[in-house]
Structure formats: C-alpha cells, structure tokens
Design a protein around this motif. Structure first.
Motif, PDB file in Angstrom:
ATOM      1  N   ALA A   1      10.834  18.435   3.045  1.00 27.09           N
ATOM      2  CA  ALA A   1      11.041  18.842   4.435  1.00 27.09           C
ATOM      3  C   ALA A   1      11.421  20.307   4.538  1.00 27.09           C
ATOM      4  O   ALA A   1      10.888  21.050   5.376  1.00 27.09           O
ATOM      5  CB  ALA A   1      12.121  17.966   5.072  1.00 27.09           C
ATOM      6  N   SER A   2      12.338  20.760   3.686  1.00 24.03           N
ATOM      7  CA  SER A   2      12.786  22.152   3.750  1.00 24.03           C
ATOM      8  C   SER A   2      11.697  23.114   3.302  1.00 24.03           C
ATOM      9  O   SER A   2      11.553  24.211   3.848  1.00 24.03           O
ATOM     10  CB  SER A   2      14.059  22.347   2.918  1.00 24.03           C
ATOM     11  N   ALA A   3      10.890  22.714   2.307  1.00 27.82           N
ATOM     12  CA  ALA A   3       9.818  23.588   1.839  1.00 27.82           C
ATOM     13  C   ALA A   3       8.716  23.722   2.888  1.00 27.82           C
ATOM     14  O   ALA A   3       8.217  24.835   3.135  1.00 27.82           O
ATOM     15  CB  ALA A   3       9.245  23.063   0.532  1.00 27.82           C
ATOM     16  N   LEU A   4       8.330  22.627   3.507  1.00 25.67           N
ATOM     17  CA  LEU A   4       7.330  22.697   4.581  1.00 25.67           C
ATOM     18  C   LEU A   4       7.860  23.519   5.747  1.00 25.67           C
ATOM     19  O   LEU A   4       7.124  24.322   6.342  1.00 25.67           O
ATOM     20  CB  LEU A   4       6.951  21.291   5.050  1.00 25.67           C
ATOM     21  N   ALA A   5       9.134  23.351   6.079  1.00 23.32           N
ATOM     22  CA  ALA A   5       9.730  24.135   7.163  1.00 23.32           C
ATOM     23  C   ALA A   5       9.725  25.619   6.830  1.00 23.32           C
ATOM     24  O   ALA A   5       9.505  26.468   7.700  1.00 23.32           O
ATOM     25  CB  ALA A   5      11.150  23.656   7.431  1.00 23.32           C
ATOM     26  N   GLY A   6       9.955  25.956   5.556  1.00 24.48           N
ATOM     27  CA  GLY A   6       9.986  27.340   5.134  1.00 24.48           C
ATOM     28  C   GLY A   6       8.625  27.990   5.044  1.00 24.48           C
ATOM     29  O   GLY A   6       8.529  29.190   4.780  1.00 24.48           O
ATOM     30  N   GLY A   7       7.560  27.205   5.242  1.00 21.19           N
ATOM     31  CA  GLY A   7       6.217  27.764   5.219  1.00 21.19           C
ATOM     32  C   GLY A   7       5.480  27.576   3.916  1.00 21.19           C
ATOM     33  O   GLY A   7       4.435  28.189   3.700  1.00 21.19           O
TER      34      GLY A   7
ATOM     35  N   LEU B   1       7.822  31.461  -0.443  1.00 19.41           N
ATOM     36  CA  LEU B   1       7.464  31.824  -1.814  1.00 19.41           C
ATOM     37  C   LEU B   1       6.030  31.445  -2.169  1.00 19.41           C
ATOM     38  O   LEU B   1       5.340  32.179  -2.876  1.00 19.41           O
ATOM     39  CB  LEU B   1       8.401  31.129  -2.807  1.00 19.41           C
ATOM     40  N   GLY B   2       5.596  30.244  -1.742  1.00 22.47           N
ATOM     41  CA  GLY B   2       4.295  29.735  -2.139  1.00 22.47           C
ATOM     42  C   GLY B   2       4.379  28.246  -2.422  1.00 22.47           C
ATOM     43  O   GLY B   2       5.311  27.572  -1.981  1.00 22.47           O
ATOM     44  N   PRO B   3       3.435  27.679  -3.186  1.00 22.10           N
ATOM     45  CA  PRO B   3       3.438  26.247  -3.463  1.00 22.10           C
ATOM     46  C   PRO B   3       4.694  25.789  -4.209  1.00 22.10           C
ATOM     47  O   PRO B   3       5.074  26.386  -5.222  1.00 22.10           O
ATOM     48  CB  PRO B   3       2.184  26.055  -4.329  1.00 22.10           C
ATOM     49  N   VAL B   4       5.307  24.741  -3.716  1.00 20.13           N
ATOM     50  CA  VAL B   4       6.533  24.186  -4.298  1.00 20.13           C
ATOM     51  C   VAL B   4       6.221  22.826  -4.923  1.00 20.13           C
ATOM     52  O   VAL B   4       5.573  21.977  -4.299  1.00 20.13           O
ATOM     53  CB  VAL B   4       7.623  24.021  -3.218  1.00 20.13           C
ATOM     54  N   VAL B   5       6.679  22.618  -6.142  1.00 21.32           N
ATOM     55  CA  VAL B   5       6.564  21.322  -6.816  1.00 21.32           C
ATOM     56  C   VAL B   5       7.887  20.579  -6.685  1.00 21.32           C
ATOM     57  O   VAL B   5       8.952  21.134  -6.995  1.00 21.32           O
ATOM     58  CB  VAL B   5       6.198  21.493  -8.304  1.00 21.32           C
ATOM     59  N   VAL B   6       7.817  19.350  -6.215  1.00 24.08           N
ATOM     60  CA  VAL B   6       9.010  18.514  -6.031  1.00 24.08           C
ATOM     61  C   VAL B   6       8.885  17.283  -6.925  1.00 24.08           C
ATOM     62  O   VAL B   6       7.867  16.584  -6.893  1.00 24.08           O
ATOM     63  CB  VAL B   6       9.170  18.083  -4.554  1.00 24.08           C
ATOM     64  N   PHE B   7       9.934  17.015  -7.697  1.00 27.02           N
ATOM     65  CA  PHE B   7       9.989  15.811  -8.529  1.00 27.02           C
ATOM     66  C   PHE B   7      10.824  14.757  -7.804  1.00 27.02           C
ATOM     67  O   PHE B   7      11.998  14.991  -7.506  1.00 27.02           O
ATOM     68  CB  PHE B   7      10.601  16.133  -9.896  1.00 27.02           C
TER      69      PHE B   7
ATOM     70  N   GLU C   1       3.783  24.525  15.994  1.00 27.31           N
ATOM     71  CA  GLU C   1       2.885  23.621  15.267  1.00 27.31           C
ATOM     72  C   GLU C   1       3.566  23.058  14.025  1.00 27.31           C
ATOM     73  O   GLU C   1       3.426  21.866  13.708  1.00 27.31           O
ATOM     74  CB  GLU C   1       1.607  24.374  14.888  1.00 27.31           C
ATOM     75  N   LYS C   2       4.311  23.883  13.306  1.00 25.75           N
ATOM     76  CA  LYS C   2       5.058  23.382  12.144  1.00 25.75           C
ATOM     77  C   LYS C   2       6.108  22.358  12.572  1.00 25.75           C
ATOM     78  O   LYS C   2       6.307  21.332  11.909  1.00 25.75           O
ATOM     79  CB  LYS C   2       5.733  24.533  11.398  1.00 25.75           C
ATOM     80  N   SER C   3       6.790  22.634  13.671  1.00 27.14           N
ATOM     81  CA  SER C   3       7.828  21.724  14.163  1.00 27.14           C
ATOM     82  C   SER C   3       7.236  20.364  14.518  1.00 27.14           C
ATOM     83  O   SER C   3       7.774  19.306  14.150  1.00 27.14           O
ATOM     84  CB  SER C   3       8.521  22.321  15.386  1.00 27.14           C
ATOM     85  N   ILE C   4       6.109  20.379  15.224  1.00 23.80           N
ATOM     86  CA  ILE C   4       5.458  19.126  15.605  1.00 23.80           C
ATOM     87  C   ILE C   4       4.974  18.379  14.365  1.00 23.80           C
ATOM     88  O   ILE C   4       5.068  17.141  14.293  1.00 23.80           O
ATOM     89  CB  ILE C   4       4.291  19.413  16.575  1.00 23.80           C
ATOM     90  N   PHE C   5       4.495  19.104  13.375  1.00 25.85           N
ATOM     91  CA  PHE C   5       4.049  18.489  12.114  1.00 25.85           C
ATOM     92  C   PHE C   5       5.196  17.735  11.449  1.00 25.85           C
ATOM     93  O   PHE C   5       5.044  16.567  11.049  1.00 25.85           O
ATOM     94  CB  PHE C   5       3.503  19.580  11.203  1.00 25.85           C
ATOM     95  N   LEU C   6       6.360  18.356  11.325  1.00 33.49           N
ATOM     96  CA  LEU C   6       7.511  17.686  10.710  1.00 33.49           C
ATOM     97  C   LEU C   6       7.918  16.457  11.508  1.00 33.49           C
ATOM     98  O   LEU C   6       8.235  15.398  10.939  1.00 33.49           O
ATOM     99  CB  LEU C   6       8.675  18.669  10.599  1.00 33.49           C
ATOM    100  N   GLU C   7       7.919  16.564  12.827  1.00 29.14           N
ATOM    101  CA  GLU C   7       8.283  15.423  13.679  1.00 29.14           C
ATOM    102  C   GLU C   7       7.253  14.304  13.557  1.00 29.14           C
ATOM    103  O   GLU C   7       7.609  13.114  13.590  1.00 29.14           O
ATOM    104  CB  GLU C   7       8.411  15.888  15.126  1.00 29.14           C
ATOM    105  N   THR C   8       5.992  14.665  13.405  1.00 29.61           N
ATOM    106  CA  THR C   8       4.941  13.650  13.264  1.00 29.61           C
ATOM    107  C   THR C   8       5.069  12.915  11.935  1.00 29.61           C
ATOM    108  O   THR C   8       4.842  11.694  11.868  1.00 29.61           O
ATOM    109  CB  THR C   8       3.555  14.302  13.394  1.00 29.61           C
ATOM    110  N   ILE C   9       5.432  13.631  10.864  1.00 27.28           N
ATOM    111  CA  ILE C   9       5.695  12.950   9.591  1.00 27.28           C
ATOM    112  C   ILE C   9       6.791  11.901   9.782  1.00 27.28           C
ATOM    113  O   ILE C   9       6.677  10.756   9.321  1.00 27.28           O
ATOM    114  CB  ILE C   9       6.107  13.955   8.500  1.00 27.28           C
TER     115      ILE C   9
END
Length: 494
Positions: free
Chosen positions: A141-147, A118-124, A34-42
């Motif tokens: 992309a890497s943070a979403l992939a990492g969960g 780790l948890g929620p990631v903030v990206v600038f 499901e995570k993989s399909i989510f990234l591909e859909t983005i």
C-alpha cells in the motif's frame, strides 16, 4: 498445506522486474486522484472476496476467523489511509526557496525540492500476517501510494490466500485502467528466487517482515549488487517490559492478567510479543510471578501458523529453559498436540542473563523470560545489554516514574516505540506510529513499516534548480495547483 504453485525461475523473475520498470514509468503519469481511487478500489475488491478469503486464510494459517476479520479490516483501512494521505498531499515534503538575484555576495537560484519514487519495489509476504503484512499489506500500500510499482513474493505458508488477494488487485488494476504490471505476484520457496528478486537489475528497493536470518540474507544480496539498493527488513525483537516496584506492590494480580493475555495473544506470533520482562527483586514481584504462572498454566495450547514455526518454537524454548540458572515458572497444564504450542514463562537472575547471549535471543511464540535484578543500576545494565528493539514498555505509577528518571531517559535509545502502562501487542495504523527500531529489530531505524510515514522508505528527495514553472511537478509549481502545505521561503503556506 502443500504449495501447488509453480516456482518462478530466474529468467521469469527478470522479466517480471522489467515489466515492473515499464509499469513504474507509466504510473508516473497517473494523477493523485487516480492513485487514490486505485488504492480504495483494491480495498473494495478485497472486501468483495467475502468469507471465501477469510476461510482460506484460516485453513492455511490456523488463525481464527475473528482475528482474520480484524486483520482484513486493518488491511483495507490502511489502503484507504494512504489514499487520504495522497489527497492531503503534504507527504511529498515540498519546499521552495525562491530566487534572490540581488543577494550579496552571491545570488541565490530558485530551488524547489520534493520526494519522488525510487522505482519497482519487491515485497516478501510475511507468515504471521497473511493480509496486513503480505500481498496487499502495508509495504504494498505504501509503495503504490509513493508512486512505485510492486512485485510481491507470496509466502508459501499461505500461497492460496495470497493468490486470492492478487485476484482482487488485478480487478482493481483493470477497473482503474492502471498500467497492467503495476502490481505483480510470484511464488518461490527457494533461496534462489529470493536472491533473484533482490538482485534483478530493475529492483529499486525491498520490503521484508520475518526472521533475522531471512532479513540479513536479503540485505547481503542487495549489498552484492553492482548498484546496492535499500532493504527495509523488520526482524526479531524481544520487546523488553520493565515492571517498576510501586506498581508491582499495588497491582501485581492485574498486571499478571494483562501480561498473560499479551504473551499468549495469537499464540505469541506477533513481532511485538513481550518476550523479555525486567523487574527489581521485591515482594510485589513475587506476587506478580505467582499470578502470572497461574495465568499461563490455565491457557490452553493452540496451533501455530505452520509446522516450521512450531518446530522452531519447540527447539528455541527448550534450549532457553535448559540453560544454567533458568527456572521455569509455569507452562500450560494441558498437553499440546499436532503443531500446538504450550505457553511457558521462566525466570533468571540479571547476572546469569548478562553472561549468556542465548537468553537474549527471541523465542517466537508464547514464551517470556523474567529477568530479576537486584537494583535499578542492574536493571539499567540489562537494558543497555539488549539489542535494538521494536518496542520497550514501562509499567509504573507516577511515583515510579518520578523515582526512575535515568531509566526513562534510556528507553527511547533502544526501541522505536516506548509504551507506558500498556502491552506492546497491538500496533495502531496512523501517522504517529513507529514500527521499527535500532538494528537488529530493523535494518534501518530511520523508518517505520506501519503508518503513513511508511511511504518514506520508497522515495528520495530531488531538488529542481531554476526549472521553468511549466516543467515542474505539480507539487512545486508557483500557483500550488494541488493546494498542499509547502515550506515556502521558510514559512508553511497553502
């Protein structure tokens, strides 16, 4: 271009981060597929925006459409790369040491270890890469992939572009039935908004690409928290290039053409721009400098990303050229207009360079400084004097490499990527790429911001001891239901 989006208040930011924490907890129930399909859909939804996205980005950043087309492909490509990484599965570094109850003098418990988010990631968002280092870029992309859940602060220089990409991600969230707030998007131009994002209780880590001042400010905010969090800032780098004698004597004109292109690529607005060149005094060096000067003189000025970056370039390049002992080699013969930057190259002796810290600083734009050394010892001294770098490059023949072993041994100690006979501008997105380096190139040299290993910024190891098999994460269960490579009692098995 004016930014017409409302600035997020501290209260709104705290609410956003609370929502990110709730979404993070729900995201842990999402399967690998499901995570993989989510990234591909983005990726698919970004591509579906078509020319509208490219035209808006060009309008906001002054970047040409061919450059933006390539950057969009890199952005969607790395989203799909992380989807592939998830399916392959070994990135979690699963290791299992089964119990040895009869071991003497002490038995060994069953121990199983893997990486967890780790948890929620903030990206600038970054100013110079409106796609690849911004809203849906490598950090996201890497943070979403990492969960992890992600909150992006749009860069004000391309806020509308960021909103368009956000709309694509929202569509992907709905299509894939992901937690509503797994990705969120805020605007802000003040120091207060950045500080609030870093210091919110639910923020677990921060990703940043930009200036040294900006990166260090975020690091300071994080250190002031009751519970400090990691900040992964990719900051300034002069990316020193060493030209060895034999190749200069044989290939001066070719090398000059190659580096004219690299110094001026994208109006010099790459974090891997070759801002520092080093060489030993020789006839070949004089031929190279002459040809490089002619090449730079022929390059027409071009618009930089925005007025702030242009002002900084004008100020810093002028300050460097005004230093005692610095000689301007050549600059673009065409006068600049509006926020256009004139490419310029200069030279200085090694002795003067060593005595003047200002010359060590990055000038972000189409500028490069040649440091002329008397011998290899002085060249090595110069390399040891520069701060940590994203890249360092050596140009040489086989004879050059055989004649300079100490120099080659030094290069990996100062940079995250060592190039041979190439240009540092251009970063391949793959498992073997390192886009990072010793401080101040980054705040943590153990990690990369590009490639599959970028995911390791957003995860940490957890060991499970004597855990019932049914309660273990799938990656650690005895039957290996995911079919991934694991270090099982000291042997790699699948």
């Amino acid at each position: 271009m004016a930014n017409n989006f409302k600035e997020a208040s501290v209260e709104e930011i705290n609410q956003v981060m609370q929502q990110a924490q709730t979404a993070f907890e729900a995201y842990q129930k999402t399967s690998v597929e499901e995570k993989s399909i989510f990234l591909e859909t983005i990726a698919n939804e970004i591509e579906a925006l078509g020319d509208e996205l490219l035209l808006k980005a060009s309008e906001e950043t002054n970047l040409p459409l061919p450059r933006l087309t390539g950057e969009r492909a890199r952005t969607t490509g790395q989203l799909r790369m992380f989807a592939g990484m998830l399916r392959e599965g070994s990135w979690v570094e699963a290791s299992i040491d089964t119990a040895l109850p009869d071991r003497q003098p002490l038995p060994r418990p069953d121990l199983r270890k893997m990486l967890v988010p780790l948890g929620p990631v903030v990206v600038f968002g970054a100013s110079n890469f409106p796609f690849a280092y911004s809203t849906a870029g490598g950090d996201t992309a890497s943070a979403l992939a990492g969960g992890c859940s992600v909150v992006v602060k749009a860069h004000p220089a391309h806020a509308e572009t960021s909103e368009l990409v956000y709309s694509a991600i929202k569509k992907a969230i709905a299509t894939c039935n992901m937690p509503e707030h797994i990705f969120q998007h805020v605007h802000g131009t003040s120091f207060e908004s950045g500080k609030a994002l870093v210091q919110a209780d639910d923020t677990a880590a921060v990703g940043f690409t930009g200036s040294t001042g900006g990166g260090l400010a975020l690091l300071k905010y994080a250190s002031e928290r009751k519970k400090p969090i990691p900040v992964f800032s990719e900051m300034g780098s002069t990316n020193p290039v060493v030209f060895l004698p034999d190749t200069l004597n044989k290939n001066a004109a070719e090398l000059a053409a190659q580096y004219t292109g690299s110094i001026t690529l994208g109006v010099g607005q790459f974090c891997t721009n070759p801002g520092l060149m080093l060489a030993i005094e020789s006839e070949g060096l004089h031929h190279f400098i002459s040809a490089l000067g002619a090449g730079i003189e022929a390059v027409k000025p071009a618009k930089m990303l925005h007025a702030g970056i242009h002002t900084a370039y004008e100020k810093k390049s002028a300050a460097a050229l005004e230093q005692a002992g610095v000689t301007e080699i050549r600059k673009s013969a065409t006068a600049a207009a509006d926020i256009e930057a004139r490419p310029v190259v200069a030279s200085v002796s090694a002795e003067t360079f060593l005595q003047n810290p200002l010359l060590h600083e990055e000038v972000f734009g189409p500028y490069s400084l040649m440091v002329i050394c008397r011998d290899e010892q002085e060249l090595i001294k110069i390399l040891k004097s520069v701060s940590g770098q994203l890249t360092t490059t050596v140009m040489g023949t086989d004879d050059d490499f055989a004649s300079h072993p100490l120099l080659l041994q030094l290069l990996p100690t100062i940079a995250g990527r060592v190039l041979f006979n190439g240009v540092p501008t251009g970063v391949e997105v793959c498992a073997s790429m390192v886009h990072g380096g010793p401080f101040p190139a980054t705040t943590d040299s153990r990690f990369t911001a590009v490639g599959t290993n970028a995911v390791k910024r957003w995860v940490r190891p957890v060991s499970f001891q004597n855990c019932p098999d049914a309660l273990l994460p799938l990656a650690l269960r005895q039957a290996n239901p995911l079919g991934i490579w694991r270090l099982f009692d000291g042997e790699w098995k699948k």
